[in-house]
Write an enzyme that holds these catalytic residues in place. Structure first.
Site, PDB file in Angstrom:
ATOM      1  CG  ASN A  10      -1.769   1.221   1.352  1.00 38.13           C
ATOM      2  OD1 ASN A  10      -1.860   2.004   0.398  1.00 38.13           O
ATOM      3  ND2 ASN A  10      -2.416   1.415   2.501  1.00 38.13           N
ATOM      4  CG  HIS A  97      -6.160   2.188   4.883  1.00 39.22           C
ATOM      5  ND1 HIS A  97      -5.809   3.202   5.742  1.00 39.22           N
ATOM      6  CD2 HIS A  97      -5.105   1.343   4.820  1.00 39.22           C
ATOM      7  CE1 HIS A  97      -4.571   2.976   6.172  1.00 39.22           C
ATOM      8  NE2 HIS A  97      -4.125   1.852   5.628  1.00 39.22           N
ATOM      9  CD  GLU A 164      -3.722  -2.006   7.286  1.00 39.02           C
ATOM     10  OE1 GLU A 164      -2.638  -2.312   6.807  1.00 39.02           O
ATOM     11  OE2 GLU A 164      -4.283  -0.931   7.038  1.00 39.02           O
ATOM     12  N   GLY A 170       2.054   2.698  10.968  1.00 38.65           N
ATOM     13  CA  GLY A 170       3.114   3.703  10.911  1.00 38.65           C
ATOM     14  C   GLY A 170       3.772   4.025  12.243  1.00 38.65           C
ATOM     15  CB  SER A 207       4.504  -1.274  12.410  1.00 39.75           C
ATOM     16  OG  SER A 207       4.125   0.073  12.637  1.00 39.75           O
ATOM     17  N   GLY A 229       4.732   1.576   4.959  1.00 37.82           N
ATOM     18  CA  GLY A 229       6.086   2.139   4.947  1.00 37.82           C
ATOM     19  C   GLY A 229       7.156   1.215   4.375  1.00 37.82           C
TER      20      GLY A 229
HETATM   21  P1  PGA Z   1       2.428   0.715   7.756  1.00 43.28           P
HETATM   22  O1  PGA Z   1       1.018   0.937   7.028  1.00 43.28           O
HETATM   23  O2  PGA Z   1       2.968  -0.593   7.247  1.00 43.28           O
HETATM   24  O3  PGA Z   1       3.259   1.900   7.339  1.00 43.28           O
HETATM   25  O4  PGA Z   1       2.172   0.672   9.206  1.00 43.28           O
HETATM   26  C1  PGA Z   1       0.143  -0.117   6.787  1.00 43.28           C
HETATM   27  C2  PGA Z   1      -1.126   0.386   6.159  1.00 43.28           C
HETATM   28  O5  PGA Z   1      -1.616   1.453   6.552  1.00 43.28           O
HETATM   29  O6  PGA Z   1      -1.673  -0.275   5.257  1.00 43.28           O
END
Ligand code: PGA
Length: 247
Positions: A10, A97, A164, A170, A207, A229
């Site tokens: 993503n 999301h 999630e 993040g 994360s 990320g």
């Molecule tokens: P992240 O985001 O891996 O940066 O935590 C995941 C997402 O929001 O799909």
């Protein structure tokens, strides 16, 4: 038959055209020899979709979108239609999301409408659910997740759910393996028993990194990951793909 493992990038609102092309070319090479049940999906911003669609044409990479409108076309200024996503060979659409739920108007009802439109065109929705830190701490998270599933997921055969936790996105914080497993079992049981859904794929997102993914795969037995990320970093995403390929 081995259950598919979905590795979903993503990219959110990141990467310029040149950077995205560079990263895609690297990914094309790194999935060339992966096992057939490893499915690598890239979800770029809308404006990158035509270019990336062209780049991945002859590769094993699959394309997805980060959202779409629930209407097929019409007077909806600034929105994007699933008809065009299909034209550009998108196979998946991320829906619900938490960033769209928070910064846009994506309610459970709206997400349900979008899921139905996406299905009508033969694309697969990746349905995101996740609780806040408050709900996690006060122990009400399972009820909250159940309600998201109850209101968002229509009755169909093959569902992909991405768990999630909002507090994990993040932040570098990841739930324990037991916590992910608890939600996974809960989601699968609810969708199979209450919604009579035949096949449920459970992804974890929040994360995810090359450091933690091995433990999550081994201990929480996930069907894939939704990665923000780390999916933007060439070394990280290559490493994550090679770890998945081991299982
Ligand atoms: P992240 O985001 O891996 O940066 O935590 C995941 C997402 O929001 O799909």
């Amino acid at each position: 038959m081995t259950q598919n493992k979905l590795i979903v990038s993503n990219w959110k609102m990141n990467l310029k055209l040149s950077d995205s092309k560079k990263l895609v070319n690297i990914l094309i090479r790194s999935v060339e020899k992966t096992k057939p049940h490893i499915k690598k999906i890239i979800c770029p911003q809308f404006l990158l979709i035509p270019n990336i669609s062209n780049l991945i044409k002859k590769s094993k990479i699959l394309l997805g979108s980060q959202d779409c409108h629930y209407k097929e076309n019409g007077a909806f200024t600034g929105e994007s239609s699933v008809q065009l996503l299909k034209l550009f060979k998108c196979k998946y659409v991320i829906l619900g999301h938490s960033e769209r739920r928070e910064y846009n108007t994506d309610s459970n009802l709206l997400i349900l409408k979008k899921i139905k439109t996406v299905q009508k065109y033969g694309l697969k929705p990746i349905i995101c659910i996740g609780e806040s830190i408050e709900l996690r701490k006060n122990g009400e998270y399972l009820d909250f997740l159940k309600n998201q599933l109850k209101e968002c997921v229509p009755n169909f055969n093959d569902v992909i759910v991405a768990y999630e936790p909002i507090w994990s996105i993040g932040s570098g914080l990841v739930p324990s393996f037991e916590d992910i497993l608890e939600v996974k079992d809960f989601v699968k049981k609810y969708l199979v028993e209450e919604k009579k859904i035949k096949k449920v794929s459970f992804l974890y997102g929040g994360s995810v990194s090359s450091e933690n993914i091995k433990g999550i795969i081994e201990n929480s037995n996930i069907d894939g990951a939704l990665i923000g990320g780390s999916s933007l970093k060439e070394k990280e995403i290559k490493e994550i793909i090679s770890i998945f390929n081991f299982y």
